[in-house]
Design a protein around this motif. Structure first.
Motif, PDB file in Angstrom:
ATOM      1  N   ASP A 219       0.847  -1.193   0.000  1.00 16.94           N
ATOM      2  CA  ASP A 219       0.000   0.000   0.000  1.00 16.94           C
ATOM      3  C   ASP A 219       0.888   1.251   0.000  1.00 16.94           C
ATOM      4  OD1 ASP A 219      -1.826   2.080   0.694  1.00 16.94           O
ATOM      5  OD2 ASP A 219      -3.127   0.675   1.730  1.00 16.94           O
ATOM      6  N   VAL A 220       1.918   1.204   0.845  1.00 16.33           N
ATOM      7  CA  VAL A 220       2.703   2.430   1.048  1.00 16.33           C
ATOM      8  C   VAL A 220       3.987   2.493   0.232  1.00 16.33           C
ATOM      9  CG1 VAL A 220       1.796   2.759   3.380  1.00 16.33           C
ATOM     10  CG2 VAL A 220       3.916   1.458   3.064  1.00 16.33           C
TER      11      VAL A 220
ATOM     12  N   THR B 273       0.683   5.219  -3.951  1.00 21.17           N
ATOM     13  CA  THR B 273       0.504   6.362  -3.067  1.00 21.17           C
ATOM     14  C   THR B 273       1.164   6.015  -1.733  1.00 21.17           C
ATOM     15  OG1 THR B 273      -1.565   5.577  -2.095  1.00 21.17           O
ATOM     16  CG2 THR B 273      -1.738   6.850  -4.137  1.00 21.17           C
ATOM     17  N   HIS B 274       1.801   7.000  -1.121  1.00 19.79           N
ATOM     18  CA  HIS B 274       2.534   6.736   0.122  1.00 19.79           C
ATOM     19  C   HIS B 274       1.566   6.518   1.300  1.00 19.79           C
ATOM     20  CE1 HIS B 274       6.540   8.431  -1.474  1.00 19.79           C
ATOM     21  NE2 HIS B 274       5.673   8.751  -2.408  1.00 19.79           N
ATOM     22  N   PHE B 275       0.360   7.021   1.183  1.00 21.52           N
ATOM     23  CA  PHE B 275      -0.607   6.912   2.287  1.00 21.52           C
ATOM     24  C   PHE B 275      -1.087   5.468   2.465  1.00 21.52           C
ATOM     25  CE2 PHE B 275      -1.156  11.036   0.189  1.00 21.52           C
ATOM     26  CZ  PHE B 275      -0.906  11.896   1.246  1.00 21.52           C
TER      27      PHE B 275
ATOM     28  N   ASP C 250      -3.954   3.925   2.086  1.00 24.48           N
ATOM     29  CA  ASP C 250      -5.230   4.321   1.487  1.00 24.48           C
ATOM     30  C   ASP C 250      -5.780   3.235   0.546  1.00 24.48           C
ATOM     31  OD1 ASP C 250      -3.397   4.475  -0.497  1.00 24.48           O
ATOM     32  OD2 ASP C 250      -3.897   6.485  -1.175  1.00 24.48           O
TER      33      ASP C 250
ATOM     34  N   SER D  66      -4.512   1.691  -1.759  1.00 27.92           N
ATOM     35  CA  SER D  66      -4.186   1.887  -3.180  1.00 27.92           C
ATOM     36  C   SER D  66      -3.961   0.558  -3.883  1.00 27.92           C
ATOM     37  CB  SER D  66      -2.975   2.810  -3.340  1.00 27.92           C
ATOM     38  OG  SER D  66      -1.927   2.430  -2.483  1.00 27.92           O
TER      39      SER D  66
HETATM   40 CA   LIG Z   1      -1.115   3.805  -0.667  1.00 20.39          CA
END
Ligand SMILES: [Ca+2]
Ligand code: HEM
Length: 673
Positions: A180-181, A258-260, A262, A264
């Motif tokens: 994800d990150v 995406t670094h968040f 979230d 992704s």
């Molecule tokens: Ca992400």
């Protein structure tokens, strides 16, 4: 020596027997003084202990000031370079209710912070021998030791076959969050006919292609590879910001996701790709259906359901993470689980709000799925990794901590070392377990990489989930398991020894991206800078230090990955202090730097009070119940719970239900009619 010190009055005093009173007095004085000094000494030791403890193992009663002293400040000078030199101008809608797919516009001041295809930031500036891109050298100018040799000499021979109180689920979920990150892509040179150029096979290529320079030499007495005349491992360097038309000095690397935190990996990190994953109906994501009617991510290749034969046509799924979503059965299971969860939420929302458009249903479901992933990460997963007390002290449990000055980007130290330490949790096998807690069969993780044939057959998906929940995990330890250290990603239908060593890759990847050596990162994290190898003994066992001495020139040469893997675990954590510091820093950024984090209040994307109240009931148990046939799930989701001894520690799926009333919206048009 101390007894003859002039300050020691006890001996002469005890010798004077002339006056009883005097003697009694002095006799009385002696123990009082002794006790007094003793108490003072004990007090001083205690104060010192408390001080050290609060620096290293803080307790929950500390003040905010002390808490902030746990946070490390990045000392890298290059973190703004991308924003200053290359970042596109992005126009943001400050009132947008939903986060963008690529993560831009989360930070309204610096809209590219945390967005996909922006560089990792660094805790400390890069370390390259030419200051730019060439591999770091040892202090005496020689090449660093072969990472394979480091694995063989320091790690692999310490493989411990003990199990943990945590279950195997920690691995696939951890990997889901990792993807994800963080998404570091490789720069793979091809020969123009689709063939990959391998610097191990083709020595000339090493001169022509910098990407091919990452060749790991296997020692001549390598217990696995040398027997089969495999003397090197051709690996590829990572894509740099130059590949994205942004030449930065020294070399920086780009996060494709995406670094968040979230989700992704469920929705994609790019707008057009996210549209490709959508059904554009009922807010749902595209899916395929297995023969017994279960939902899976869309099947990409023709299915090969013969369990014993692996072919290039094996099942792969179309997921939000095209690079890694199919890497092994565990991550595939997670991808499918969260796709199902999205579609489950979309269905629930559409039943209470039949008038909602596809877009509304999609975005609202996505917002809830992201909240679920964030909750599981911060409430269940992270405390196990860094320790509950430390997490509390660090402020990672605090609500509504959005701070626009915090750069939410993943650090290179987090992505290429700190979080990879959890590779040592990867078990040799995954178990398929039925409802009666019987293991029906087990498969080697390394035998089933990039092929998910097993998942859609009968109730295998449920059995694999049950296996994750009920199988004790591998104890976190310095070594990676033997299989993943030798046979990872072996070629299809070729012998296992054509595979790779994950730890070797992790060590060399750190050199590829220019990580600073262990000593400097440990120092940044608040521990003394070691002047020689022996100074490491505060955090690393002496037997390991002896081995490091044989491999590295000085204490300043040890790879970050190697040092953090060897650190003794911090209290309550499954990692040592430096890894804990890197990981906590990362997750603090992903939370405090995320304007859309699920518990942030007062933002256009904030949930209403009623909704947040319900969101706060979301657990991994609820997600599994909503998406599979697994029932009776432990509340402490990553812990092993003996179902015979502690039946009440498991809840049936009825108890994991959520109420979506908070999302019910009256249809204005209906009212007008
Ligand atoms: Ca992400
Ligand atoms: C069966 C389980 C797993 C396998 C087979 C696996 C394998 C891999 C491989 C092959 C890479 C790329 C290595 C490279 O070329 O640099 C990688 C990257 C990574 N892994 Fe794992 N991994 C697993 C689980 C995990 C877990 C449990 C975590 C952490 C909780 C994790 C964290 C990471 C991170 C942070 C990266 C870097 C990702 C990137 O930036 O692209 N992995 N892993």
């Amino acid at each position: 020596m101390y007894s003859s010190s002039p300050r020691d009055e006890t001996q002469p005093l005890l010798d004077q027997k002339s006056s009883k009173e005097k003697l009694n007095k002095k006799l009385l004085k002696w123990p009082y003084n002794g006790i007094l000094y003793g108490l003072l000494l004990l007090g001083a030791i205690y104060l010192l202990y408390v001080f050290i403890k609060y620096e290293i193992q803080p307790e929950s009663s500390l003040t905010t000031k002390m808490r902030h002293s746990l946070h490390v400040s990045s000392i890298a000078t290059t973190n703004d370079d991308y924003v200053k030199q290359c970042a596109p101008i992005v126009k943001c809608d400050p009132n947008a209710k939903y986060r963008s797919i690529n993560g831009s516009c989360n930070n309204l001041g610096t809209p590219t912070w945390g967005a996909a295809e922006t560089p990792f930031i660094r805790m400390i500036d890069a370390n390259y021998s030419d200051g730019y891109y060439a591999f770091r050298l040892q202090s005496n100018g020689s090449a660093l030791p072969s990472p394979r040799l480091v694995n063989l000499k320091v790690f692999l021979n310490q493989d411990i076959y003990k199990v943990d109180e945590n279950n195997v689920l920690l691995v696939p979920f951890g990997q889901l969050i990792a993807h994800d990150v963080s998404g570091l892509f490789l720069d793979i040179p091809t020969d123009g006919h689709g063939g990959v150029i391998d610097g191990c096979v083709d020595e000339n290529a090493r001169k022509t292609f910098t990407q091919c320079q990452m060749v790991v030499e296997n020692p001549p007495d390598d217990p696995i590879y040398s027997k089969h005349n495999i003397f090197c491992m051709g690996l590829f360097r990572s894509l740099t910001s130059r590949n994205y038309s942004c030449p930065l000095y020294p070399t920086q690397f780009v996060n494709n996701n995406t670094h968040f935190v979230d989700a992704s990996e469920v929705y994609g990190s790019d707008e057009s790709y996210s549209l490709h994953l959508r059904m554009m109906e009922g807010g749902r994501l595209n899916f395929s259906t297995s023969e017994n009617g279960q939902m899976f991510c869309p099947f990409l290749a023709s299915k090969n359901l013969d369990l014993t034969v692996h072919t290039n046509n094996d099942t792969e799924y179309d997921t939000g993470d095209p690079d890694n979503g199919n890497q092994n059965l565990g991550i595939s299971a997670m991808q499918n689980l969260f796709l199902r969860y999205h579609n489950y939420i979309a269905f629930k929302l559409s039943s209470i709000n039949p008038h909602w458009s596809d877009e509304e249903l999609y975005q609202e479901s996505r917002r809830i799925v992201i909240a679920a992933v964030q909750r599981i990460t911060y409430k269940d997963f992270l405390p196990i990794i860094i320790g509950e007390d430390f997490q509390e002290m660090y402020g990672l449990n605090d609500m509504n901590i959005y701070d626009p000055t915090i750069n939410p980007s993943a650090t290179q130290e987090f992505s290429t070392a700190g979080f990879r330490i959890l590779h040592s949790l990867i078990p040799v096998q995954f178990n398929f377990m039925n409802e009666d807690y019987k293991i029906e069969y087990s498969v080697n993780v390394t035998d089933w990489m990039r092929e998910s044939n097993l998942l859609p057959i009968e109730n295998n998906f449920d059995k694999l989930l049950k296996g994750f929940l009920e199988t004790p995990g591998r104890l976190l330890q310095p070594s990676y398991n033997f299989f993943i250290s030798n046979f990872m990603l072996a070629k299809i239908n070729e012998p296992p020894y054509t595979g790779r060593d994950l730890l070797t890759i992790d060590i060399v990847r750190g050199r590829d991206v220019g990580l600073q050596p262990y000593n400097y990162v440990r120092h940044l994290c608040g521990y003394p800078l070691a002047n020689d190898f022996e100074d490491l003994a505060d955090l690393i066992h002496i037997k390991d230090i002896i081995k490091l001495k044989e491999l590295y020139n000085t204490v300043n040469d040890i790879d970050l990955m190697v040092g953090i893997l060897l650190e003794k675990h911090s209290d309550g954590a499954i990692v040592g202090p430096t890894a804990r510091c890197i990981i906590a820093d990362g997750f603090y950024r992903f939370k405090a730097g995320d304007r859309f984090f699920y518990d942030v209040r007062g933002q256009p994307g904030s949930f209403t009070d009623v909704q947040l109240n319900e969101i706060q009931k979301i657990t991994f148990g609820h997600v599994i119940c909503a998406t599979s046939n697994v029932n009776h799930i432990q509340t402490k989701i990553f812990k092993i719970v003996d179902h015979n001894l502690f039946p009440t520690n498991k809840l049936s799926c009825d108890e994991y239900e959520l109420d979506f009333k908070g999302w019910e919206e009256l249809n204005d048009q209906n009212i007008e009619l």
